[in-house]
Design a protein around this motif. Structure first.
Motif, PDB file in Angstrom:
ATOM      1  N   LYS A   1       0.831  -1.203   0.000  1.00 38.04           N
ATOM      2  CA  LYS A   1       0.000   0.000   0.000  1.00 38.04           C
ATOM      3  C   LYS A   1       0.869   1.257   0.000  1.00 38.04           C
ATOM      4  O   LYS A   1       0.630   2.188  -0.773  1.00 38.04           O
ATOM      5  CB  LYS A   1      -0.929  -0.010   1.211  1.00 38.04           C
ATOM      6  N   GLU A   2       1.889   1.273   0.845  1.00 41.95           N
ATOM      7  CA  GLU A   2       2.790   2.430   0.907  1.00 41.95           C
ATOM      8  C   GLU A   2       3.533   2.613  -0.417  1.00 41.95           C
ATOM      9  O   GLU A   2       3.689   3.723  -0.909  1.00 41.95           O
ATOM     10  CB  GLU A   2       3.784   2.239   2.053  1.00 41.95           C
ATOM     11  N   MET A   3       3.976   1.503  -0.997  1.00 37.73           N
ATOM     12  CA  MET A   3       4.700   1.579  -2.260  1.00 37.73           C
ATOM     13  C   MET A   3       3.796   2.088  -3.376  1.00 37.73           C
ATOM     14  O   MET A   3       4.214   2.900  -4.209  1.00 37.73           O
ATOM     15  CB  MET A   3       5.275   0.214  -2.635  1.00 37.73           C
ATOM     16  N   ALA A   4       2.552   1.637  -3.401  1.00 40.87           N
ATOM     17  CA  ALA A   4       1.604   2.087  -4.421  1.00 40.87           C
ATOM     18  C   ALA A   4       1.380   3.596  -4.313  1.00 40.87           C
ATOM     19  O   ALA A   4       1.355   4.300  -5.327  1.00 40.87           O
ATOM     20  CB  ALA A   4       0.284   1.338  -4.293  1.00 40.87           C
ATOM     21  N   LEU A   5       1.238   4.081  -3.102  1.00 42.88           N
ATOM     22  CA  LEU A   5       1.044   5.521  -2.896  1.00 42.88           C
ATOM     23  C   LEU A   5       2.302   6.310  -3.253  1.00 42.88           C
ATOM     24  O   LEU A   5       2.226   7.362  -3.878  1.00 42.88           O
ATOM     25  CB  LEU A   5       0.646   5.801  -1.449  1.00 42.88           C
ATOM     26  N   LEU A   6       3.454   5.799  -2.863  1.00 36.41           N
ATOM     27  CA  LEU A   6       4.718   6.462  -3.128  1.00 36.41           C
ATOM     28  C   LEU A   6       4.998   6.595  -4.620  1.00 36.41           C
ATOM     29  O   LEU A   6       5.418   7.646  -5.098  1.00 36.41           O
ATOM     30  CB  LEU A   6       5.854   5.686  -2.454  1.00 36.41           C
TER      31      LEU A   6
ATOM     32  N   ILE B   1       1.303   3.892  -8.440  1.00 35.31           N
ATOM     33  CA  ILE B   1       0.989   2.726  -9.254  1.00 35.31           C
ATOM     34  C   ILE B   1      -0.197   1.998  -8.641  1.00 35.31           C
ATOM     35  O   ILE B   1      -0.518   2.218  -7.473  1.00 35.31           O
ATOM     36  CB  ILE B   1       2.199   1.769  -9.388  1.00 35.31           C
ATOM     37  N   PRO B   2      -0.857   1.119  -9.386  1.00 31.58           N
ATOM     38  CA  PRO B   2      -1.961   0.347  -8.820  1.00 31.58           C
ATOM     39  C   PRO B   2      -1.502  -0.551  -7.670  1.00 31.58           C
ATOM     40  O   PRO B   2      -0.375  -1.073  -7.675  1.00 31.58           O
ATOM     41  CB  PRO B   2      -2.462  -0.503  -9.994  1.00 31.58           C
ATOM     42  N   PHE B   3      -2.367  -0.721  -6.697  1.00 31.51           N
ATOM     43  CA  PHE B   3      -2.089  -1.552  -5.538  1.00 31.51           C
ATOM     44  C   PHE B   3      -1.748  -2.983  -5.958  1.00 31.51           C
ATOM     45  O   PHE B   3      -0.820  -3.596  -5.430  1.00 31.51           O
ATOM     46  CB  PHE B   3      -3.297  -1.521  -4.601  1.00 31.51           C
ATOM     47  N   GLY B   4      -2.466  -3.523  -6.925  1.00 34.03           N
ATOM     48  CA  GLY B   4      -2.205  -4.879  -7.414  1.00 34.03           C
ATOM     49  C   GLY B   4      -0.809  -5.012  -7.999  1.00 34.03           C
ATOM     50  O   GLY B   4      -0.138  -6.031  -7.805  1.00 34.03           O
TER      51      GLY B   4
ATOM     52  N   ALA C   1       1.793  -3.226  -7.105  1.00 31.93           N
ATOM     53  CA  ALA C   1       2.713  -3.190  -5.964  1.00 31.93           C
ATOM     54  C   ALA C   1       2.777  -4.546  -5.274  1.00 31.93           C
ATOM     55  O   ALA C   1       3.861  -5.010  -4.895  1.00 31.93           O
ATOM     56  CB  ALA C   1       2.281  -2.105  -4.985  1.00 31.93           C
ATOM     57  N   ILE C   2       1.637  -5.191  -5.112  1.00 32.43           N
ATOM     58  CA  ILE C   2       1.595  -6.516  -4.479  1.00 32.43           C
ATOM     59  C   ILE C   2       2.433  -7.514  -5.274  1.00 32.43           C
ATOM     60  O   ILE C   2       3.260  -8.235  -4.721  1.00 32.43           O
ATOM     61  CB  ILE C   2       0.144  -7.023  -4.362  1.00 32.43           C
ATOM     62  N   ILE C   3       2.224  -7.548  -6.583  1.00 35.42           N
ATOM     63  CA  ILE C   3       2.945  -8.504  -7.439  1.00 35.42           C
ATOM     64  C   ILE C   3       4.443  -8.225  -7.423  1.00 35.42           C
ATOM     65  O   ILE C   3       5.259  -9.145  -7.292  1.00 35.42           O
ATOM     66  CB  ILE C   3       2.393  -8.472  -8.885  1.00 35.42           C
ATOM     67  N   ILE C   4       4.843  -6.964  -7.532  1.00 35.68           N
ATOM     68  CA  ILE C   4       6.269  -6.613  -7.524  1.00 35.68           C
ATOM     69  C   ILE C   4       6.922  -7.076  -6.227  1.00 35.68           C
ATOM     70  O   ILE C   4       7.984  -7.699  -6.244  1.00 35.68           O
ATOM     71  CB  ILE C   4       6.465  -5.103  -7.749  1.00 35.68           C
ATOM     72  N   LEU C   5       6.292  -6.782  -5.105  1.00 37.16           N
ATOM     73  CA  LEU C   5       6.882  -7.188  -3.823  1.00 37.16           C
ATOM     74  C   LEU C   5       6.923  -8.702  -3.678  1.00 37.16           C
ATOM     75  O   LEU C   5       7.905  -9.252  -3.175  1.00 37.16           O
ATOM     76  CB  LEU C   5       6.115  -6.553  -2.670  1.00 37.16           C
ATOM     77  N   GLU C   6       5.894  -9.387  -4.127  1.00 41.88           N
ATOM     78  CA  GLU C   6       5.890 -10.851  -4.041  1.00 41.88           C
ATOM     79  C   GLU C   6       6.992 -11.464  -4.900  1.00 41.88           C
ATOM     80  O   GLU C   6       7.561 -12.492  -4.547  1.00 41.88           O
ATOM     81  CB  GLU C   6       4.534 -11.413  -4.465  1.00 41.88           C
TER      82      GLU C   6
END
Length: 95
Positions: free
Chosen positions: A47-52, A55-58, A60-65
């Motif tokens: 969530k923080e990365m998406a806001l920073l 980018i879309p929250f989804g 950000a989730i995929i990138i971090l995973e």
């Protein structure tokens, strides 16, 4: 988490992954996160990365995973590698 009838969590994860990989800026965002964000903030949330990054929250989730398991595996491998012996190449030279 409620799912759409006919789709289980695994199928929805696969759909999200496919969708994110199709985004034109995905590979550039992933590289930026890997090189700039994670070294400075390794525990950043999606969530923080998406806001920073805006980018879309989804995404950000995929990138971090995708990036975090690699760093965990590298840390495990590094911890398993034995420390080098306290000898230099000159110690092995024949006399």
């Amino acid at each position: 988490m409620s799912t759409h009838p006919g789709y289980d969590a695994a199928a929805l994860w696969e759909i999200l992954t496919e969708t994110v990989h199709a985004l034109p800026m995905y590979k550039y965002h992933k590289r930026y996160v890997e090189r700039s964000i994670l070294p400075e903030k390794p525990k950043i949330s999606a969530k923080e990365m998406a806001l920073l990054m805006g980018i879309p929250f989804g995404e950000a989730i995929i990138i971090l995973e995708e990036l975090r398991p690699a760093s965990k595996q590298e840390a495990n491998l590094a911890s398993r590698v034995k420390a080098p012996a306290a000898k230099s190449l000159l110690d092995y030279a024949t006399k």
